[in-house]
Design a protein around this motif. Structure first.
Motif, PDB file in Angstrom:
ATOM      1  N   ALA A  73       0.829  -1.207   0.000  1.00 41.84           N
ATOM      2  CA  ALA A  73       0.000   0.000   0.000  1.00 41.84           C
ATOM      3  C   ALA A  73       0.867   1.261   0.000  1.00 41.84           C
ATOM      4  O   ALA A  73       0.600   2.206  -0.761  1.00 41.84           O
ATOM      5  CB  ALA A  73      -0.920  -0.006   1.219  1.00 41.84           C
ATOM      6  N   LEU A  74       1.891   1.279   0.840  1.00 41.21           N
ATOM      7  CA  LEU A  74       2.770   2.451   0.881  1.00 41.21           C
ATOM      8  C   LEU A  74       3.520   2.616  -0.437  1.00 41.21           C
ATOM      9  O   LEU A  74       3.719   3.734  -0.914  1.00 41.21           O
ATOM     10  CB  LEU A  74       3.758   2.313   2.038  1.00 41.21           C
ATOM     11  CG  LEU A  74       3.150   2.403   3.439  1.00 41.21           C
ATOM     12  CD1 LEU A  74       4.182   2.062   4.500  1.00 41.21           C
ATOM     13  CD2 LEU A  74       2.577   3.794   3.688  1.00 41.21           C
ATOM     14  N   GLN A  75       3.920   1.511  -1.041  1.00 42.25           N
ATOM     15  CA  GLN A  75       4.599   1.577  -2.328  1.00 42.25           C
ATOM     16  C   GLN A  75       3.650   2.065  -3.419  1.00 42.25           C
ATOM     17  O   GLN A  75       4.040   2.834  -4.307  1.00 42.25           O
ATOM     18  CB  GLN A  75       5.175   0.204  -2.672  1.00 42.25           C
ATOM     19  CG  GLN A  75       6.022   0.160  -3.923  1.00 42.25           C
ATOM     20  CD  GLN A  75       5.186  -0.087  -5.172  1.00 42.25           C
ATOM     21  OE1 GLN A  75       4.084  -0.623  -5.091  1.00 42.25           O
ATOM     22  NE2 GLN A  75       5.699   0.313  -6.318  1.00 42.25           N
ATOM     23  N   ALA A  76       2.392   1.652  -3.351  1.00 37.81           N
ATOM     24  CA  ALA A  76       1.414   2.109  -4.338  1.00 37.81           C
ATOM     25  C   ALA A  76       1.180   3.607  -4.230  1.00 37.81           C
ATOM     26  O   ALA A  76       0.976   4.299  -5.237  1.00 37.81           O
ATOM     27  CB  ALA A  76       0.095   1.352  -4.140  1.00 37.81           C
ATOM     28  N   LEU A  77       1.240   4.127  -3.006  1.00 37.66           N
ATOM     29  CA  LEU A  77       0.990   5.553  -2.788  1.00 37.66           C
ATOM     30  C   LEU A  77       2.194   6.428  -3.104  1.00 37.66           C
ATOM     31  O   LEU A  77       2.047   7.548  -3.611  1.00 37.66           O
ATOM     32  CB  LEU A  77       0.569   5.788  -1.328  1.00 37.66           C
ATOM     33  CG  LEU A  77      -0.817   5.280  -0.923  1.00 37.66           C
ATOM     34  CD1 LEU A  77      -0.975   5.352   0.585  1.00 37.66           C
ATOM     35  CD2 LEU A  77      -1.906   6.078  -1.614  1.00 37.66           C
TER      36      LEU A  77
END
Length: 344
Positions: free
Chosen positions: A238-242
Motif C-alpha cells: 500500500a505504501l509503495q502504491a501511494l
C-alpha cells in the motif's frame, strides 16, 4: 568532462534524495532502538495485592509510593482471582500476604518476559525485607527451558515481519516501482496471501517441532504467522502504491524502526519509555509478539485486541493497494519497464 559533470552523471538527483532518505532511516534506527532499550525500568506495572483488610490500604500506599513508581497496585479479592488475572494477562504479577506467617508469595509469569518476572520479584523482596518479612516466588506461566529470557516469540514475529516486507518489496519492484494496473495489484495480493500462509506454517514448524523453543498450539501460531506476514506485506504494498519506491522505506520505518523496539520483546512494555510502550501495541511486531506469547504460555487468553490490530493493518493495506490500482489503466503502455529489463 569535468569532475562536477562526472558527479552529476554518477549520482542523479533522485539517487541523492534516496541516499539522504536512507541516512535518515539509519539515524532513526539508532535513536529508536537505543532510546527504547538502553535503560529499561518498570513503570506503573499492573500488580495485584491480596492482603488482610487491616493491612491492605497501607500496603497499597507503600507499593504505590515506591521510588520511581514501578508498580500500579490494585486490591484483588483472593489468591485464586490473582492467579486468574495473571493468566488472563490483566496484571503482570501479584503479592499474596500471609496472615499467619512472615513469608509472603509473589506470583509472576516469566512466559510474558523473564526480565519482568525477575524485576517484580526483586522489588517485592526488597519491600518485604523493610518490613522484616520474606518472599517466595511462584511462576504461574514459566518460560520454556528452550526459550531463553522468553524472547523466542519476539524473534519469531520479527522473522515473519521481515518476510512480509521483503516479499512485498520484491513484488513491488519486479515490474517497476508502481503497480501498473488492477490485474497486477490483484496478482500481487494473491501471491502475498499464498506466501503468508506458507511463511506462517514454516515459522511455526521451526519454532515448535524442530527447535522446541515455544510450546502452544501449532496451528494457532501458524495462523498468527500468516496474518502477521500478510499484514506487513500489504502495508508495504500500500505504501509503495501511494509513494513509489519510497514506500519501502516507509514500511521499514513503521515496522522495523518504530515497531521492533516497541514490541515488548527484549523487555515487556511496562519496562519501556512512555513513547514506545504507547505505540507498541498498535504496530504489527508488538501485536504479534503479544499474541505469540499468549498462545505459548497463557492458554490463548487476551488475544482479541492484538488480532484486531493485525487484521486492521491487513485490511487497510489491501484496500489501499486495490483502490490505488483502480486509477491505473489496464493497458501498461508507457509504464516503467520491468526492473532490470531493457527498452528496445
Amino acid at each position: 568532462m569535468t569532475f562536477a559533470d562526472e558527479v552529476k552523471n554518477a549520482v542523479t538527483p533522485r539517487a541523492a534524495l534516496l541516499v539522504i532518505g536512507v541516512l535518515g532511516l539509519q539515524l532513526l534506527f539508532i535513536a529508536s532502538y537505543v532510546g527504547a532499550l538502553h535503560r529499561p525500568k518498570p513503570t506503573d506495572v499492573p500488580f495485584g495485592v491480596v492482603a488482610p483488610r487491616q493491612m491492605s490500604a497501607q500496603l497499597l500506599t507503600e507499593l504505590k509510593n515506591l521510588p520511581g513508581g514501578p508498580l500500579d497496585p490494585r486490591t484483588v479479592a483472593d489468591a485464586a482471582t490473582a492467579r486468574e488475572q495473571i493468566l488472563n494477562r490483566e496484571i503482570d504479577g501479584a503479592l499474596i500476604v500471609s496472615p499467619t506467617s512472615t513469608t509472603d508469595t509473589v506470583l509472576v509469569a516469566s512466559g510474558g518476559g523473564t526480565s519482568m518476572a525477575d524485576t517484580l520479584t526483586k522489588i517485592i523482596t526488597k519491600a518485604d525485607l523493610a518490613q522484616q518479612r520474606t518472599v517466595r516466588s511462584v511462576d504461574l506461566a514459566p518460560a520454556s527451558g528452550q526459550d531463553f529470557n522468553g524472547i523466542s516469540s519476539f524473534y519469531l514475529v520479527v522473522g515473519w515481519c521481515v518476510g512480509g516486507y521483503l516479499c512485498a518489496s520484491i513484488l513491488a519492484i519486479s515490474a517497476g516501482s508502481k503497480p501498473a494496473n488492477r490485474q497486477r495489484a490483484l496478482i500481487r495480493t494473491g501471491v502475498m496471501a499464498l506466501y503468508s500462509v506458507v511463511g506462517g506454517i514454516g515459522g511455526a514448524v521451526i519454532i515448535g517441532p524442530i527447535l522446541g523453543a515455544l510450546p502452544g498450539s501449532f496451528w494457532g501460531l501458524s495462523g498468527l504467522g500468516a496474518l502477521t506476514v500478510f499484514a506487513v506485506g500489504m502495508l508495504t504494498l500500500a505504501l509503495q502504491a501511494l509513494t513509489g519506491i519510497v514506500g519501502i522505506g516507509l514500511a521499514v520505518l513503521i515496522v522495523v524502526i518504530a515497531g521492533n523496539p516497541s514490541a515488548g520483546g527484549a523487555f515487556p512494555l511496562p519496562m519501556l519509555p512512555d513513547f514506545w510502550r504507547t505505540i507498541g501495541p498498535a504496530l504489527p511486531p508488538g501485536a504479534g509478539t503479544w499474541v505469540a506469547r499468549s498462545i505459548a504460555y497463557f492458554r490463548g487468553n487476551a488475544v482479541t485486541g492484538p488480532l484486531l490490530v493485525l487484521s486492521a493493518w491487513a485490511v487497510a493495506g489491501t484496500l489501499v493497494t486495490l483502490l490505488v490500482s483502480l486509477r491505473k489503466p489496464d493497458d501498461t503502455t508507457g509504464a516503467r519497464p520491468p526492473f532490470g529489463s531493457t527498452v528496445d
